[in-house]
Write a protein that holds these residues in place. Structure first.
Motif, PDB file in Angstrom:
ATOM      1  N   GLN A   1     -37.615  28.473 -15.496  1.00 42.02           N
ATOM      2  CA  GLN A   1     -37.424  27.140 -16.066  1.00 42.02           C
ATOM      3  C   GLN A   1     -36.043  26.571 -15.721  1.00 42.02           C
ATOM      4  O   GLN A   1     -35.908  25.371 -15.467  1.00 42.02           O
ATOM      5  CB  GLN A   1     -37.645  27.155 -17.577  1.00 42.02           C
TER       6      GLN A   1
ATOM      7  N   GLU B   1     -39.062  34.474 -17.043  1.00 43.32           N
ATOM      8  CA  GLU B   1     -39.671  33.200 -17.443  1.00 43.32           C
ATOM      9  C   GLU B   1     -38.598  32.138 -17.679  1.00 43.32           C
ATOM     10  O   GLU B   1     -38.755  30.985 -17.267  1.00 43.32           O
ATOM     11  CB  GLU B   1     -40.491  33.385 -18.716  1.00 43.32           C
TER      12      GLU B   1
ATOM     13  N   THR C   1     -43.572  22.707 -21.663  1.00 40.88           N
ATOM     14  CA  THR C   1     -43.473  24.062 -21.126  1.00 40.88           C
ATOM     15  C   THR C   1     -42.276  24.797 -21.721  1.00 40.88           C
ATOM     16  O   THR C   1     -42.403  25.928 -22.189  1.00 40.88           O
ATOM     17  CB  THR C   1     -43.359  24.026 -19.592  1.00 40.88           C
TER      18      THR C   1
ATOM     19  N   GLU D   1     -38.922  40.607 -18.524  1.00 42.67           N
ATOM     20  CA  GLU D   1     -40.036  39.662 -18.382  1.00 42.67           C
ATOM     21  C   GLU D   1     -39.672  38.298 -18.970  1.00 42.67           C
ATOM     22  O   GLU D   1     -39.924  37.256 -18.357  1.00 42.67           O
ATOM     23  CB  GLU D   1     -41.279  40.227 -19.070  1.00 42.67           C
ATOM     24  N   ALA D   2     -39.078  38.309 -20.145  1.00 50.16           N
ATOM     25  CA  ALA D   2     -38.655  37.054 -20.774  1.00 50.16           C
ATOM     26  C   ALA D   2     -37.566  36.384 -19.941  1.00 50.16           C
ATOM     27  O   ALA D   2     -37.564  35.160 -19.780  1.00 50.16           O
ATOM     28  CB  ALA D   2     -38.161  37.313 -22.195  1.00 50.16           C
TER      29      ALA D   2
ATOM     30  N   LEU E   1     -42.104  27.940 -24.475  1.00 47.89           N
ATOM     31  CA  LEU E   1     -41.338  29.138 -24.116  1.00 47.89           C
ATOM     32  C   LEU E   1     -40.263  29.443 -25.158  1.00 47.89           C
ATOM     33  O   LEU E   1     -40.137  30.581 -25.604  1.00 47.89           O
ATOM     34  CB  LEU E   1     -40.691  28.956 -22.737  1.00 47.89           C
TER      35      LEU E   1
END
Length: 133
Positions: free
Chosen positions: A60, A56, A108, A52-53, A112
């Motif tokens: 980016q 993300e 953002t 999941e990380a 993160l």
């Protein structure tokens, strides 16, 4: 009193040769540096198996580079010492990315990377506690 420079800058190298090529702006250079730090963080995150990380972070990197990052296949997990070293490396990479994101005013990515730093610090703490038992 002040006369603006009206000529295009030219870089001179040793030996008297001149080079005229486009230079990146500070913002572009920070974007390239940030994408590099995030790509390195993505590789370590993939190695830790944090899907999941990693998704993300990959989003980016894609936003910054304009292309999907290359993802490494997940390696089999080793002993806990390896996990601690990987979490420490990921924490350090996230810290570097946070500094560049702050310089670039990229909220953002800053959020993160701060979250990733917290997650890796917590993982290191839990590994230290497990090792003490």
């Amino acid at each position: 009193m002040y006369e603006p420079i009206r000529t295009k800058p030219v870089v001179q190298r040793m030996g008297g040769t001149t080079v005229d090529y486009p230079h990146s702006s500070r913002g572009e250079a920070l974007g390239i540096q940030l994408a590099g730090h995030l790509a390195a963080l993505l590789a370590v995150t993939d190695e830790l198996g944090l899907d999941e990380a990693a998704a993300e972070i990959a989003a980016q990197v894609t936003r910054l580079r304009g292309a999907q990052p290359t993802r490494a296949p997940r390696a089999p997990r080793g002993p806990a010492g390896d996990a601690a070293a990987l979490h420490q490396r990921a924490h350090d990479l996230a810290a570097r990315a946070l500094l560049v994101a702050a310089s670039r005013a990229d909220t953002t990515v800053a959020i993160l990377t701060a979250e990733r730093m917290d997650a890796h610090a917590a993982a290191l703490e839990s590994l230290d506690l497990a090792g003490a038992l």
